[in-house]
Design an enzyme around this catalytic site. Sequence first.
Site, PDB file in Angstrom:
ATOM      1  N   HIS A 202     102.389  -2.566 -46.724  1.00  0.00           N
ATOM      2  CA  HIS A 202     101.304  -2.221 -45.805  1.00  0.00           C
ATOM      3  C   HIS A 202     101.754  -1.262 -44.715  1.00  0.00           C
ATOM      4  O   HIS A 202     100.915  -0.696 -44.009  1.00  0.00           O
ATOM      5  CB  HIS A 202     100.728  -3.501 -45.196  1.00  0.00           C
ATOM      6  CG  HIS A 202      99.954  -4.323 -46.179  1.00  0.00           C
ATOM      7  ND1 HIS A 202      99.575  -5.622 -45.952  1.00  0.00           N
ATOM      8  CD2 HIS A 202      99.496  -4.027 -47.423  1.00  0.00           C
ATOM      9  CE1 HIS A 202      98.908  -6.080 -46.991  1.00  0.00           C
ATOM     10  NE2 HIS A 202      98.850  -5.132 -47.895  1.00  0.00           N
ATOM     11  N   SER A 206      99.563   1.723 -50.326  1.00  0.00           N
ATOM     12  CA  SER A 206      99.861   1.801 -51.758  1.00  0.00           C
ATOM     13  C   SER A 206     100.012   3.243 -52.216  1.00  0.00           C
ATOM     14  O   SER A 206      99.370   4.153 -51.676  1.00  0.00           O
ATOM     15  CB  SER A 206      98.743   1.129 -52.561  1.00  0.00           C
ATOM     16  OG  SER A 206      98.656  -0.241 -52.271  1.00  0.00           O
ATOM     17  N   LYS A 228      88.062  -5.681 -58.165  1.00  0.00           N
ATOM     18  CA  LYS A 228      88.895  -5.173 -59.263  1.00  0.00           C
ATOM     19  C   LYS A 228      90.079  -6.117 -59.525  1.00  0.00           C
ATOM     20  O   LYS A 228      90.415  -6.414 -60.677  1.00  0.00           O
ATOM     21  CB  LYS A 228      89.398  -3.771 -58.912  1.00  0.00           C
ATOM     22  CG  LYS A 228      90.124  -3.082 -60.057  1.00  0.00           C
ATOM     23  CD  LYS A 228      90.654  -1.715 -59.647  1.00  0.00           C
ATOM     24  CE  LYS A 228      89.538  -0.714 -59.461  1.00  0.00           C
ATOM     25  NZ  LYS A 228      90.069   0.640 -59.199  1.00  0.00           N
ATOM     26  N   ASP A 229      90.695  -6.608 -58.454  1.00  0.00           N
ATOM     27  CA  ASP A 229      91.805  -7.544 -58.598  1.00  0.00           C
ATOM     28  C   ASP A 229      91.348  -8.845 -59.242  1.00  0.00           C
ATOM     29  O   ASP A 229      92.040  -9.400 -60.102  1.00  0.00           O
ATOM     30  CB  ASP A 229      92.433  -7.850 -57.230  1.00  0.00           C
ATOM     31  CG  ASP A 229      93.368  -6.749 -56.754  1.00  0.00           C
ATOM     32  OD1 ASP A 229      93.699  -5.866 -57.567  1.00  0.00           O
ATOM     33  OD2 ASP A 229      93.767  -6.775 -55.578  1.00  0.00           O
ATOM     34  N   GLU A 272     116.186 -16.751 -73.305  1.00  0.00           N
ATOM     35  CA  GLU A 272     114.763 -16.502 -73.458  1.00  0.00           C
ATOM     36  C   GLU A 272     114.516 -15.011 -73.637  1.00  0.00           C
ATOM     37  O   GLU A 272     115.328 -14.175 -73.271  1.00  0.00           O
ATOM     38  CB  GLU A 272     113.997 -17.008 -72.233  1.00  0.00           C
ATOM     39  CG  GLU A 272     113.945 -18.515 -72.128  1.00  0.00           C
ATOM     40  CD  GLU A 272     112.921 -19.118 -73.090  1.00  0.00           C
ATOM     41  OE1 GLU A 272     111.843 -19.563 -72.655  1.00  0.00           O
ATOM     42  OE2 GLU A 272     113.220 -19.149 -74.299  1.00  0.00           O
TER      43      GLU A 272
END
Length: 385
Positions: A202, A206, A228-229, A272
């Site tokens: 922040h 972005s 959207k998220d 894994e």
Amino acid sequence: MRITKTHPLISIVNGMVIDLPVPSNISYLWNFGITLAVVLAIRIATGIFLAMHYCAHVDLAFLSVEHIMRDVNYGWLVRYAHANGASMFFIAVYIHICRGLYFGSYTKPREMVWNVGVIIFLLMMGTAFIGYVLPWGQMSFWGATVITNLISAIPYLGEDIVYWVWGGFSVSNPTLNRFYSLHYLLPFVIAALVLVHLIALHEHGSNNPVGVDGNIDKVPFHPYQTVKDAFGVLIFLITFAFFIFFAPNYMGHTDNYIMANPLVTPPHIQPEWYFLFAYTILRSIPDKLLGVIGMVAAIAVLLVMPFTHTCYIRSHQFRPLAKFFFWFFVADFLILTVVGAQAPEAPWVLIGQIASVFYFSYFLVITPLLGLLENRLLDLVINTK
């Protein structure tokens, strides 16, 4: 007292999730940050519930997991959500990292965001490894034995450090207790670093697909990005739920349903799937110490990206040569993952060595040279005009 946006706490929340200006052109690839936060919250919550019934003792650990699966109300759901959550976590983080590499999110002024993210990634790898040991199945025990033995490659002090980590002369009860304690603690450290990651993000906002900070239309985070998220997280959780309910063991190893036996070695020990690329690099280097260094460097090399980016242009979207090599790098990563699941024999060893050389070359050689070449080509175009 009437609470408004001038209240300190409300003002912080408002600035971070309501009125935060975000580029209007960011795509669904920017959803994976919040997706990772949601999955981390799920893993912490399910981990706390599992800890209520788990017993960190070599004689009881495996049986306590079976007790959770068979006797605890919805224990199977909590355990499968936690186990599959690790794979979903790494799927999301690999996409998140690839998005950052492709659009140049590591470049100035976002170096801090990138570096904190790499540290979180390293802690994730460590947390996932020690968590894999806790069910105390065959692959858990022998995976822990192989990986902790790598510490002995450290000159002079390596063997003593291994015994200190084990709490004895082999992977045993003290080892399990220590791993259990660390596995409970580290997710909260990761959560704290995620907060630091967000604060650093922040600070400068972005990145966006164009890779240009100025002259980009901005919109408030809510409702444009929150909707959207929410949609992206919903699709991800549906995929997550599919694996929990219909294919809960698809991304696991069958040998881990056999109780750990120090007298029986599995025919092929492997970690894994999300560790396989680094495991291949480890196996591809004949020297033990150099192999360990290569395995750690496979993750730490991400830290050099802010320094090896030499191109004027940030995003690969406008760099055809860089775009080609980026997708070649993605293919190379998948090859390393596939090779790590194979037995260490021909031709897999040779393929792994070639893929390992390209992996490091991409970060240390190809990226800076491509940047200089594209700068030169760009200068020629500009001068021609």
